[in-house]
Design an enzyme around this catalytic site. Structure first.
Site, PDB file in Angstrom:
ATOM      1  N   LYS A   1      -8.462  -6.455  10.760  1.00 19.45           N
ATOM      2  CA  LYS A   1      -9.678  -6.080  10.024  1.00 19.45           C
ATOM      3  C   LYS A   1     -10.965  -6.318  10.817  1.00 19.45           C
ATOM      4  CE  LYS A   1      -7.891  -6.721   5.318  1.00 19.45           C
ATOM      5  NZ  LYS A   1      -8.248  -7.239   3.991  1.00 19.45           N
TER       6      LYS A   1
ATOM      7  N   GLY B   1      -4.960 -11.165  -9.807  1.00 21.08           N
ATOM      8  CA  GLY B   1      -5.477 -10.506  -8.605  1.00 21.08           C
ATOM      9  C   GLY B   1      -4.856  -9.162  -8.271  1.00 21.08           C
TER      10      GLY B   1
ATOM     11  N   SER C   1       0.797  -1.229   0.000  1.00 20.48           N
ATOM     12  CA  SER C   1       0.000   0.000   0.000  1.00 20.48           C
ATOM     13  C   SER C   1       0.832   1.282   0.000  1.00 20.48           C
ATOM     14  CB  SER C   1      -0.980  -0.012   1.182  1.00 20.48           C
ATOM     15  OG  SER C   1      -1.933  -1.046   1.000  1.00 20.48           O
TER      16      SER C   1
ATOM     17  N   ASP D   1     -12.681  -3.909  -0.607  1.00 19.38           N
ATOM     18  CA  ASP D   1     -12.238  -5.098  -1.349  1.00 19.38           C
ATOM     19  C   ASP D   1     -13.258  -5.534  -2.401  1.00 19.38           C
ATOM     20  OD1 ASP D   1      -9.694  -5.486  -0.362  1.00 19.38           O
ATOM     21  OD2 ASP D   1     -10.330  -6.812   1.257  1.00 19.38           O
TER      22      ASP D   1
ATOM     23  N   GLY E   1     -12.151 -14.459   4.578  1.00 20.48           N
ATOM     24  CA  GLY E   1     -12.484 -13.040   4.524  1.00 20.48           C
ATOM     25  C   GLY E   1     -12.571 -12.513   3.097  1.00 20.48           C
TER      26      GLY E   1
ATOM     27  N   LEU F   1     -16.586 -27.372   4.742  1.00 18.91           N
ATOM     28  CA  LEU F   1     -17.938 -27.091   4.238  1.00 18.91           C
ATOM     29  C   LEU F   1     -18.702 -26.132   5.147  1.00 18.91           C
ATOM     30  CD1 LEU F   1     -20.202 -27.602   2.203  1.00 18.91           C
ATOM     31  CD2 LEU F   1     -20.838 -29.644   3.515  1.00 18.91           C
ATOM     32  N   ALA F   2     -18.526 -26.278   6.461  1.00 15.80           N
ATOM     33  CA  ALA F   2     -19.283 -25.438   7.413  1.00 15.80           C
ATOM     34  C   ALA F   2     -19.055 -23.946   7.167  1.00 15.80           C
ATOM     35  CB  ALA F   2     -18.910 -25.801   8.850  1.00 15.80           C
ATOM     36  N   ARG F   3     -17.845 -23.583   6.752  1.00 18.90           N
ATOM     37  CA  ARG F   3     -17.581 -22.148   6.494  1.00 18.90           C
ATOM     38  C   ARG F   3     -18.322 -21.672   5.247  1.00 18.90           C
ATOM     39  NH1 ARG F   3     -11.492 -20.345   6.763  1.00 18.90           N
ATOM     40  NH2 ARG F   3     -12.326 -18.381   7.528  1.00 18.90           N
TER      41      ARG F   3
ATOM     42  N   TYR G   1      -1.963 -12.783  -5.882  1.00 22.17           N
ATOM     43  CA  TYR G   1      -1.212 -12.062  -6.921  1.00 22.17           C
ATOM     44  C   TYR G   1       0.297 -12.270  -6.822  1.00 22.17           C
ATOM     45  CZ  TYR G   1      -1.158  -8.687  -3.120  1.00 22.17           C
ATOM     46  OH  TYR G   1      -1.026  -8.102  -1.893  1.00 22.17           O
TER      47      TYR G   1
HETATM   48  P1  NDP Z   1      -8.544 -16.733   4.992  1.00 25.86           P
HETATM   49  O1  NDP Z   1      -7.491 -17.331   5.856  1.00 25.86           O
HETATM   50  O2  NDP Z   1      -9.670 -15.989   5.620  1.00 25.86           O
HETATM   51  O3  NDP Z   1      -9.181 -17.915   4.073  1.00 25.86           O
HETATM   52  C1  NDP Z   1      -8.355 -18.847   3.433  1.00 25.86           C
HETATM   53  C2  NDP Z   1      -9.199 -19.746   2.519  1.00 25.86           C
HETATM   54  O4  NDP Z   1      -8.307 -20.611   1.815  1.00 25.86           O
HETATM   55  C3  NDP Z   1     -10.177 -20.645   3.270  1.00 25.86           C
HETATM   56  O5  NDP Z   1     -11.325 -20.815   2.485  1.00 25.86           O
HETATM   57  C4  NDP Z   1      -9.389 -21.962   3.380  1.00 25.86           C
HETATM   58  O6  NDP Z   1     -10.197 -23.105   3.515  1.00 25.86           O
HETATM   59  C5  NDP Z   1      -8.684 -21.963   2.042  1.00 25.86           C
HETATM   60  N1  NDP Z   1      -7.497 -22.813   2.033  1.00 25.86           N
HETATM   61  C6  NDP Z   1      -6.301 -22.564   2.614  1.00 25.86           C
HETATM   62  N2  NDP Z   1      -5.439 -23.571   2.369  1.00 25.86           N
HETATM   63  C7  NDP Z   1      -6.107 -24.499   1.626  1.00 25.86           C
HETATM   64  C8  NDP Z   1      -5.765 -25.767   1.059  1.00 25.86           C
HETATM   65  N3  NDP Z   1      -4.541 -26.291   1.215  1.00 25.86           N
HETATM   66  N4  NDP Z   1      -6.697 -26.408   0.341  1.00 25.86           N
HETATM   67  C9  NDP Z   1      -7.933 -25.894   0.175  1.00 25.86           C
HETATM   68  N5  NDP Z   1      -8.322 -24.704   0.682  1.00 25.86           N
HETATM   69  C10 NDP Z   1      -7.421 -24.017   1.407  1.00 25.86           C
HETATM   70  O7  NDP Z   1      -7.771 -15.822   3.952  1.00 25.86           O
HETATM   71  P2  NDP Z   1      -8.341 -14.555   3.131  1.00 25.86           P
HETATM   72  O8  NDP Z   1      -9.686 -14.888   2.634  1.00 25.86           O
HETATM   73  O9  NDP Z   1      -8.174 -13.338   3.938  1.00 25.86           O
HETATM   74  O10 NDP Z   1      -7.287 -14.443   1.940  1.00 25.86           O
HETATM   75  C11 NDP Z   1      -7.173 -15.466   0.955  1.00 25.86           C
HETATM   76  C12 NDP Z   1      -6.163 -15.053  -0.107  1.00 25.86           C
HETATM   77  O11 NDP Z   1      -6.604 -13.906  -0.803  1.00 25.86           O
HETATM   78  C13 NDP Z   1      -4.767 -14.711   0.414  1.00 25.86           C
HETATM   79  O12 NDP Z   1      -3.831 -15.346  -0.432  1.00 25.86           O
HETATM   80  C14 NDP Z   1      -4.683 -13.207   0.282  1.00 25.86           C
HETATM   81  O13 NDP Z   1      -3.358 -12.780   0.056  1.00 25.86           O
HETATM   82  C15 NDP Z   1      -5.554 -12.967  -0.927  1.00 25.86           C
HETATM   83  N6  NDP Z   1      -6.159 -11.618  -0.960  1.00 25.86           N
HETATM   84  C16 NDP Z   1      -5.981 -10.834  -2.069  1.00 25.86           C
HETATM   85  C17 NDP Z   1      -6.558  -9.579  -2.155  1.00 25.86           C
HETATM   86  C18 NDP Z   1      -6.346  -8.723  -3.367  1.00 25.86           C
HETATM   87  O14 NDP Z   1      -6.565  -7.516  -3.275  1.00 25.86           O
HETATM   88  N7  NDP Z   1      -5.966  -9.274  -4.500  1.00 25.86           N
HETATM   89  C19 NDP Z   1      -7.410  -9.061  -1.064  1.00 25.86           C
HETATM   90  C20 NDP Z   1      -7.551  -9.966   0.050  1.00 25.86           C
HETATM   91  C21 NDP Z   1      -6.939 -11.194   0.083  1.00 25.86           C
HETATM   92  P3  NDP Z   1     -10.697 -23.625   4.962  1.00 25.86           P
HETATM   93  O15 NDP Z   1     -11.859 -22.770   5.339  1.00 25.86           O
HETATM   94  O16 NDP Z   1     -11.059 -25.035   4.750  1.00 25.86           O
HETATM   95  O17 NDP Z   1      -9.526 -23.444   5.900  1.00 25.86           O
END
Ligand code: NDP
Length: 280
Positions: free
Chosen positions: A67, A242, A18, A103, A131, A155-157, A221
């Site tokens: 956040k 991204g 940023s 976002d 998130g 799945l629950a999420r 990204y």
């Molecule tokens: P969270 O930790 O909130 O969520 C992560 C997600 O990834 C969950 O759904 C999780 O599943 C899944 N996951 C993680 N590892 C695995 C795996 N090995 N196999 C299957 N599913 C998996 O992270 P965020 O949502 O905050 O961020 C996710 C990504 O998005 C990050 O890489 C972040 O850098 C990127 N991002 C990019 C932005 C942009 O502006 N381009 C903005 C915000 C984020 P489960 O629920 O089962 O754990």
């Protein structure tokens, strides 16, 4: 008059892009302001927020792990923050510290730029339920998508998000993804799978199962072209990386703090790409 001050807070904060983005815009518009990266530990967050006015800040950005805490601490929140449950941008409005979430705006603006017509393309499949997925689903709903399929390892999420966002949203286990793609117009990866440093894990999402008109986007990204995007491109599908989401989500905050609506230009993108390369 001293220049306006804005910040990005996180813990850690060194990785944030940023300051590069906002620093570029401050210089491009000749604004005598500042945008500072500040490491704020969770225990110091409320004191930091309480001191914003006294320290001359107009507002700033909020990143991990703050956040959700800032969502709870903001005096007022915009509709996107309310629906997403997280705040990434702060400003003052009517004297109140106000929290927003840009976002969803950033996600939509990135697709508008690189894949115009991405809405109304048929079903949307969203991989992940964290998130970032909330912001993507909010963007999709705002643009009128009425067939959103969330697939998540846990799945629950996914079911939680389905219940949160209501009509037009369904929840699925990750293993069901192959069955969800045949009539989809948009595939979005919001999981961290594919991110540099995360190892060789793979998503059960083969872009070859998508119709030829489908658009595939990843919000990861680093790298710019994730394995999912590379596979989609190899199938001849339209892909969107991204980075544009990150660049576009910064626009509304800068406008609030400094009074000028900045533009996402090829020059800005090249600057941040070079920065990512240097860090990789
Ligand atoms: P969270 O930790 O909130 O969520 C992560 C997600 O990834 C969950 O759904 C999780 O599943 C899944 N996951 C993680 N590892 C695995 C795996 N090995 N196999 C299957 N599913 C998996 O992270 P965020 O949502 O905050 O961020 C996710 C990504 O998005 C990050 O890489 C972040 O850098 C990127 N991002 C990019 C932005 C942009 O502006 N381009 C903005 C915000 C984020 P489960 O629920 O089962 O754990």
């Amino acid at each position: 008059e001293p220049g306006k001050r804005a910040f990005v807070i996180g813990h850690p904060i060194a990785h944030s892009r940023s300051p590069k983005i906002h620093g570029h815009w401050l210089a491009a518009h000749g604004i005598a302001g500042s945008y500072e990266a500040i490491d704020v530990a969770p225990a110091d967050l409320s004191a930091f927020l309480a001191g914003l006015r006294g320290n001359g800040f107009s507002g700033g950005n909020v990143t991990l792990p703050h956040k959700e805490a800032v969502f709870a601490g903001a005096g007022r929140r915009d509709e996107a923050a309310e629906l997403i449950g997280a705040v990434n941008t702060l400003w003052f409005e009517d004297g109140l510290l106000t929290g927003g979430n840009t976002d969803a705006y950033g996600f939509a603006a990135n697709l508008d730029e690189y894949a115009p017509g991405w809405t109304g393309n048929g079903a949307a499949v969203v991989l992940g339920a964290g998130g970032a997925a909330r912001a993507v689903i909010h963007a999709l709903k705002t643009r009128g998508a009425n067939n959103i399929r969330i697939a998540n390892r846990t799945l629950a999420r996914a079911e939680e998000l389905r219940d949160r966002f209501g009509a037009g949203v369904t929840a699925h286990p990750l293993e069901a993804v192959p069955e969800l793609l045949g009539d989809a117009g948009l595939l979005v990866n919001t999981t961290s799978v594919g991110m540099a440093g995360k190892g060789k894990e793979e998503l059960p999402a083969d872009p070859a199962l998508l119709p030829a008109h489908a658009v595939v986007t990843d919000i990861v990204y680093v790298p710019l072209e994730t394995p999912l995007l590379a596979a989609a491109r190899a199938c001849g599908l339209k892909t969107v990386d991204g980075l544009g989401m990150l660049l576009h989500q910064a626009v509304p905050g800068f406008e609030r703090w400094f009074g000028v609506r900045p533009r996402v230009t090829p020059e800005l993108r090249a600057l941040v790409v070079a920065d990512l390369g240097a860090a990789a």
